[in-house]
Design an enzyme around this catalytic site. Structure first.
Site, PDB file in Angstrom:
ATOM      1  N   ASN A 139       0.680  -1.029   0.260  1.00  9.90           N
ATOM      2  CA  ASN A 139      -0.454   0.341   0.342  1.00  9.90           C
ATOM      3  C   ASN A 139       0.785   1.953  -0.325  1.00  9.90           C
ATOM      4  OD1 ASN A 139      -0.416   1.871   2.565  1.00  9.90           O
ATOM      5  ND2 ASN A 139       0.369   0.116   3.519  1.00  9.90           N
ATOM      6  N   PHE A 177      -1.935   8.124   4.210  1.00  7.01           N
ATOM      7  CA  PHE A 177      -3.178   8.511   5.687  1.00  7.01           C
ATOM      8  C   PHE A 177      -3.779   9.058   4.887  1.00  7.01           C
ATOM      9  CE2 PHE A 177       1.099   9.018   8.695  1.00  7.01           C
ATOM     10  CZ  PHE A 177       1.575   7.533   8.106  1.00  7.01           C
ATOM     11  N   SER A 196       5.503   5.105   8.661  1.00  6.94           N
ATOM     12  CA  SER A 196       5.022   4.546   7.725  1.00  6.94           C
ATOM     13  C   SER A 196       6.152   5.732   6.898  1.00  6.94           C
ATOM     14  CB  SER A 196       3.945   5.288   7.167  1.00  6.94           C
ATOM     15  OG  SER A 196       3.113   5.084   5.643  1.00  6.94           O
ATOM     16  N   ASN A 245       4.607   5.435   3.549  1.00  4.77           N
ATOM     17  CA  ASN A 245       3.824   6.564   2.652  1.00  4.77           C
ATOM     18  C   ASN A 245       4.283   8.214   3.113  1.00  4.77           C
ATOM     19  OD1 ASN A 245       3.905   4.088   0.737  1.00  4.77           O
ATOM     20  ND2 ASN A 245       2.460   3.979   2.259  1.00  4.77           N
ATOM     21  N   THR A 246       4.770   8.622   3.556  1.00 11.73           N
ATOM     22  CA  THR A 246       4.400  10.065   4.231  1.00 11.73           C
ATOM     23  C   THR A 246       5.938  10.277   3.944  1.00 11.73           C
ATOM     24  OG1 THR A 246       2.711  10.313   5.473  1.00 11.73           O
ATOM     25  CG2 THR A 246       4.411  11.960   4.900  1.00 11.73           C
ATOM     26  N   LYS A 263       5.199   2.915  17.389  1.00 10.73           N
ATOM     27  CA  LYS A 263       5.319   2.071  16.327  1.00 10.73           C
ATOM     28  C   LYS A 263       6.628   2.272  15.227  1.00 10.73           C
ATOM     29  CE  LYS A 263       2.197  -0.082  12.932  1.00 10.73           C
ATOM     30  NZ  LYS A 263       0.668  -0.580  12.314  1.00 10.73           N
ATOM     31  N   ASN A 296       5.570  -1.854  11.746  1.00  9.43           N
ATOM     32  CA  ASN A 296       5.115  -1.481  10.018  1.00  9.43           C
ATOM     33  C   ASN A 296       5.288  -2.255   9.218  1.00  9.43           C
ATOM     34  OD1 ASN A 296       2.954   0.079   8.746  1.00  9.43           O
ATOM     35  ND2 ASN A 296       4.093   2.111  10.347  1.00  9.43           N
TER      36      ASN A 296
END
Length: 340
Positions: free
Chosen positions: A103, A107, A178, A180-181, A216, A245
């Protein structure tokens, strides 16, 4: 969404379809009660050992329907200070041969103000305050950095989310892991992580109850960096660590390399994480001792996986990708296998 039913459907559309079905089924599924034995952690009593990891219910719209499936806790989010649409679609991909998902959602969520109002309304409907009403699963709230906020203003952004959401949470999670940021994982460095955690910790301690705080972390951290986070957690009195994660690694996948390259960037979850996530939990437990709460997540599919994570030192467990592939009976199967 679940394996053989909706695997030909676009994964993100399938997620929304399945989630609507879960919410609609709550009056029936909720009659079965919560399986398993209670677990004491974070000063709370969890109905059982297994929770749903952040990412499934980003906007706190289906907490009780998910709890009715057998999850003892539900972690909503990741919620950011500012509402944001996330990355362009497509941004969610299945790798069935690996029982994995990639993915790069980014967010996508309604923002802290809207989610806080939603949680307050939920609590009011039960005649109590969110985080205290005890009418559903233990509620975790996972917060992350807004994409539009520069890295040097991250503390302020996390403070905003914490201030709005802590009153409605049983526990809070700072997500700095994450992929993805842009730049988010840089915040896992201890010197950048400490001011964020101490700022959120101060907010979580305000009011008439102290809200436990966890961080996390990613499976891609080097062992020395994992130990650094463990030492920081002990030094500042953090309540726990969630490990782990998603990963940016693509090593050892069964899916053909061409397909993996076609999918592109994003966080990989599911079976490929099993060994590393278990190793990180074991490493953390060896460093922090017996008392700190560790939540093991990443590649837990079978009862044997769940038991191995507990044996490695996890206090509680979470799943996500296995829930996607195995279906709505999966939570009860795992809980029954390890606790009943």
């Amino acid at each position: 969404m679940f394996d053989k039913v909706l695997t030909r459907t676009d994964p993100e559309k399938a997620h929304h379809t399945a989630f609507r079905a879960i919410r609609a089924a709550r009056p029936v599924t909720g009659l079965r009660g919560t399986p398993g034995n209670p677990v004491a952690a974070l000063g709370l009593t969890f109905p059982n050992v297994l929770g749903l990891a952040a990412g499934f219910d980003k906007n706190a719209v289906g907490i009780d329907g998910l709890g009715a499936l057998g999850f003892g806790h539900v972690e909503i989010g990741t919620v950011t200070g500012e509402a944001q649409p996330g990355n362009p679609q497509p941004r969610l991909f299945r790798l069935p041969d690996d029982r994995a998902v990639v993915n790069r959602m980014g967010f996508n969520n309604d923002g802290a103000e809207v989610v806080a109002a939603r949680l307050a309304a939920r609590a009011e409907s039960f005649g109590g305050r969110a985080g205290v009403s005890r009418t559903g699963p233990v509620l975790g709230v996972n917060i992350g950095k807004s994409k539009v906020v520069p890295e040097d203003e991250a503390v302020r952004d996390y403070e905003k989310s914490a201030r709005l959401l802590a009153p409605h949470a049983d526990y809070l999670v700072v997500n700095v892991s994450s992929p993805n940021t842009p730049g988010l994982r840089n915040l896992q460095a201890v010197e950048k992580l400490e001011p964020i955690l101490t700022a959120v910790q101060a907010i979580a301690a305000q009011g008439d109850r102290r809200v436990p705080l966890l961080v996390k972390i990613a499976p891609d951290l080097a062992d020395d960096d994992v130990l650094g986070v463990a030492d920081l957690a002990l030094a500042i009195g953090l309540d726990g660590i969630i490990a782990t994660n998603t990963t940016i690694s693509r090593a050892g996948l069964r899916t053909c390399a061409e397909r993996v390259e076609q999918i592109g960037a994003g966080g990989l979850s599911g079976r490929p994480l099993t060994d590393r996530s278990c190793d990180v939990v074991r490493l953390l437990r060896g460093r922090v001792g017996p008392d700190l709460t560790l939540i093991g997540v990443g590649g837990i599919t079978t009862v044997a996986d769940a038991q191995a994570r507990l044996d490695a030192g996890a206090t509680l467990l979470q799943g996500y990708t296995a829930f996607i592939y195995e279906g709505p009976l999966w939570p009860r199967r795992i809980v029954k296998g390890v606790q009943e």
